[in-house]
Design an enzyme around this catalytic site. Structure first.
Site, PDB file in Angstrom:
ATOM      1  N   GLY A   1      37.226  36.644  39.763  1.00  8.83           N
ATOM      2  CA  GLY A   1      36.407  35.466  39.513  1.00  8.83           C
ATOM      3  C   GLY A   1      37.180  34.440  38.707  1.00  8.83           C
ATOM      4  O   GLY A   1      37.083  33.240  38.948  1.00  8.83           O
ATOM      5  N   SER A   2      37.978  34.927  37.749  1.00 10.00           N
ATOM      6  CA  SER A   2      38.773  34.004  36.916  1.00 10.00           C
ATOM      7  C   SER A   2      39.747  33.207  37.771  1.00 10.00           C
ATOM      8  O   SER A   2      39.918  32.006  37.569  1.00 10.00           O
ATOM      9  CB  SER A   2      39.546  34.781  35.845  1.00 10.00           C
ATOM     10  OG  SER A   2      38.665  35.351  34.910  1.00 10.00           O
TER      11      SER A   2
ATOM     12  N   GLN B   1      28.028  36.060  37.614  1.00 10.81           N
ATOM     13  CA  GLN B   1      26.890  36.908  37.237  1.00 10.81           C
ATOM     14  C   GLN B   1      25.733  36.786  38.223  1.00 10.81           C
ATOM     15  O   GLN B   1      25.099  37.772  38.582  1.00 10.81           O
ATOM     16  CB  GLN B   1      26.395  36.548  35.826  1.00 10.81           C
ATOM     17  CG  GLN B   1      27.386  36.887  34.732  1.00 10.81           C
ATOM     18  CD  GLN B   1      27.783  38.342  34.717  1.00 10.81           C
ATOM     19  OE1 GLN B   1      27.029  39.221  35.134  1.00 10.81           O
ATOM     20  NE2 GLN B   1      28.983  38.630  34.262  1.00 10.81           N
TER      21      GLN B   1
ATOM     22  N   ASN C   1      26.293  34.356  31.376  1.00 12.24           N
ATOM     23  CA  ASN C   1      26.587  35.788  31.244  1.00 12.24           C
ATOM     24  C   ASN C   1      26.068  36.393  29.946  1.00 12.24           C
ATOM     25  O   ASN C   1      25.798  37.573  29.879  1.00 12.24           O
ATOM     26  CB  ASN C   1      28.091  36.025  31.366  1.00 12.24           C
ATOM     27  CG  ASN C   1      28.895  35.080  30.496  1.00 12.24           C
ATOM     28  OD1 ASN C   1      28.682  33.864  30.508  1.00 12.24           O
ATOM     29  ND2 ASN C   1      29.807  35.631  29.724  1.00 12.24           N
TER      30      ASN C   1
ATOM     31  N   SER D   1      32.857  37.509  41.831  1.00 12.61           N
ATOM     32  CA  SER D   1      33.751  38.578  41.392  1.00 12.61           C
ATOM     33  C   SER D   1      33.236  39.930  41.874  1.00 12.61           C
ATOM     34  O   SER D   1      32.033  40.209  41.764  1.00 12.61           O
ATOM     35  CB  SER D   1      33.825  38.561  39.863  1.00 12.61           C
ATOM     36  OG  SER D   1      34.415  39.758  39.401  1.00 12.61           O
TER      37      SER D   1
ATOM     38  N   THR E   1      50.081  38.928  49.592  1.00 10.55           N
ATOM     39  CA  THR E   1      49.573  39.910  50.555  1.00 10.55           C
ATOM     40  C   THR E   1      48.193  40.358  50.120  1.00 10.55           C
ATOM     41  O   THR E   1      47.959  40.658  48.945  1.00 10.55           O
ATOM     42  CB  THR E   1      50.542  41.106  50.630  1.00 10.55           C
ATOM     43  OG1 THR E   1      51.808  40.617  51.086  1.00 10.55           O
ATOM     44  CG2 THR E   1      50.038  42.172  51.579  1.00 10.55           C
TER      45      THR E   1
ATOM     46  N   CYS F   1      33.086  39.794  15.213  1.00 11.86           N
ATOM     47  CA  CYS F   1      33.733  41.044  14.831  1.00 11.86           C
ATOM     48  C   CYS F   1      34.170  41.868  16.036  1.00 11.86           C
ATOM     49  O   CYS F   1      34.973  42.770  15.905  1.00 11.86           O
ATOM     50  CB  CYS F   1      32.813  41.874  13.964  1.00 11.86           C
ATOM     51  SG  CYS F   1      32.754  41.240  12.296  1.00 11.86           S
TER      52      CYS F   1
END
Lengths: 396, 138
Positions: A70-71, A181, A153, A201, A239, A328
């Site tokens: 997807g990226s 998503q 997302n 994706s 390919t 975090c």
């Protein structure tokens, strides 16, 4: 118990999909570009997958281009479109939103830095929704592309894609949507919704990692992103990942066949968890839109006074896999850009938890989560000076 | 991101020592801010005669390493003189936990700062000289 509640991060490859893929590793391994008849099986498999993907979104097979992810599809759509617009002098402006996935945001930032592209990052409302009027106001005669995600997302808010598509069409600006998503959970008709480009994706929809696709409406031709061989009708070199592509096609066909059943079942669980958390845990704030405007599988809450990574580790100790918007759990010091764009305070964003449901979810999992979560939150709140301050502020 | 915490970090995170508050504490110190996602508050009970830390409690908002650092730091200063407690460095806290991931080292800095602030609070209340705090590059 293993309770997987992070289907938005990734999904397991469906065993049926894996079975469809298997012959393309060691038996039908031919290079699809080769001339001899042996390689034809691989070539045909790719074209069959292209038909499966096209059918699922009411597109033409010739409008589907396979990518590695997807990226990559997002990078291609943005860089390819802007590169062409810059070269022809037709435009240097990109419109997107503040809540996009980093595959879009960081690509937009790259275009600003290295190509001098001007980018408008549209704000969202408190539920994470882009206002189509804002899109219209932002369009200038230099706008080369509008890219707004189909559904977010993190908080699951579904964007007014059709309306945005209409506006773009009226202004003759191509419209790209990151549907990574949404594609696994919603009925998407690219014609009805006025979509010109769309990224999907595989691993978000029970196909393997390492495969994705970009839909390009006929006549929409961004500059190539990957240069080299003549694969994908000269638009995407390298390919082909034949087995992956076969998997993507098979997964989408299965998914679309059961989409409405899945949607009903999963959104009922979602609503049960949302109601359960609201009943059992005080001062829990639901993030994102409600009902039909939310992805069927998404639950996102902020628990004031506690920090997300702490909660993830406590949940993990109980066998539950979830996700957080807290800094975090990331490499940066800032919490989720999505939650901040929705107007949450830093400490609310740090205290967010996301549960995303899917095919691994069961009734038992849902009940178990509602059983263990209140205790976890209460215990960690009792250790927190922020919670203490918050309770005092309520009394004041 | 999956972080690899040591067994000691996980132990002090799952079962933190010295959690809570002290009523009428002799010294209180706070470090961090909610924006960064970490706040640590330390409460001290100090024996006025020999200036040792009789009891210490903490409350922490933050990630696992912040909670584990608070737990370990309070264990390390309990029973110590306020001079010895002052000398506890963030590196010593991190070492006692068998290390912290580099991105989480600031959590041990927070523990050191909260303790210093609490000791200075005690010193100020008792007519002792307040010690200048070192600013960590974080």
């Amino acid at each position: 118990m293993f309770v997987y509640m992070d289907h938005t991060a990734t999904t397991p490859t469906n065993p049926e999909v894996l079975k469809a893929m298997m012959p393309y590793f060691s038996e039908k391994f031919g290079n699809p570009s080769s001339v001899y008849s042996f390689s034809k099986e691989a070539r045909n498999a790719i074209e069959h997958a292209r038909e499966q993907v096209a059918k699922a979104f009411n597109a033409e097979p010739s409008e589907i281009y396979f990518t590695s992810s997807g990226s990559e599809a997002d990078n291609w759509a943005l860089k390819g479109t802007l590169d062409k617009a810059l070269k022809s002098g037709k435009g240097d402006h990109l419109i997107t939103s503040q809540i996009e996935h980093h595959a879009i945001l960081h690509t937009a930032q790259y275009l600003e830095k290295y190509r001098g592209v001007k980018v408008t990052y549209l704000p969202v409302d408190s539920e994470g929704r882009v206002n189509p009027d804002d899109v219209e106001k932002a369009i200038t005669d230099k706008t080369a592309l509008v890219s707004i995600m189909f559904a977010n997302n993190e908080v699951g808010t579904i964007q007014p894609v059709k309306k945005i598509g209409e506006i773009c069409r009226a202004h003759k600006v191509p419209f790209h949507t990151d549907a990574v998503q949404a594609a696994a959970q919603l009925n998407i008709d690219v014609k009805d919704l006025n979509i010109d480009m769309m990224s999907i994706s595989g691993h978000k929809m029970y196909a393997p990692k390492g495969v994705g696709a970009l839909f390009l409406r006929k006549g929409v031709n961004p500059e190539n992103f990957l240069h080299g061989g003549a694969q994908e009708r000269r638009h995407r070199a390298s390919t082909e990942n034949v087995a992956g592509i076969v998997g993507l096609g098979a997964a989408i066909e299965i998914l679309k066949g059961r989409l409405n059943d899945d949607k009903a079942k999963i959104s009922a669980w979602r609503d049960k968890i949302i109601a359960g958390i609201q009943n059992k845990i005080p001062h829990a704030k639901l993030n994102g839109a409600l009902g039909e405007e939310r992805l069927p599988n998404n639950i996102n809450f902020s628990f004031i006074g506690v920090e997300g990574e702490t909660l993830l580790l406590d949940l993990d100790a109980k066998g539950i896999s979830a996700s957080t918007g807290s800094a975090c759990s990331s490499e940066s010091l800032d919490p989720s850009h999505v939650l901040l764009a929705m107007g949450l305070k830093h400490e609310q964003a740090h205290g967010s938890l996301r549960f995303t449901l899917g095919r691994l979810t069961t009734d038992e999992h849902v009940n178990y989560l509602l059983d263990v979560l209140p205790e976890i939150i209460e215990r960690r709140r009792n250790m927190s000076p922020l919670w203490e301050d918050y309770l005092k502020s309520l009394k004041a | 991101m999956a972080l690899d915490y040591s067994k000691k970090v996980m132990d002090h995170f799952i079962n933190p020592r010295n959690v809570g508050e002290i009523e009428n504490p002799d010294g209180v110190g706070e470090a961090g801010n909610p924006k960064c996602g970490d706040i640590m508050k330390i409460y001290l009970k100090v024996n006025d005669a020999d200036k040792t830390i009789e009891d210490v409690k903490f409350k922490t908002f933050g990630c696992a390493s912040a909670i584990a650092s608070s737990s370990m730091a309070t264990e390390l200063i309990k029973g110590k003189s306020i001079e010895d407690a002052w000398d506890l460095t963030n590196n010593a806290v991190a070492e006692a936990l068998d290390g912290l991931p580099p991105i989480k080292m600031h959590c041990s800095v927070l523990a050191e700062e909260a303790i210093h602030t609490a000791i200075n609070d005690y010193r100020a209340k008792h007519g002792l000289e307040v010690i200048p705090m070192e600013k960590h590059e974080d």
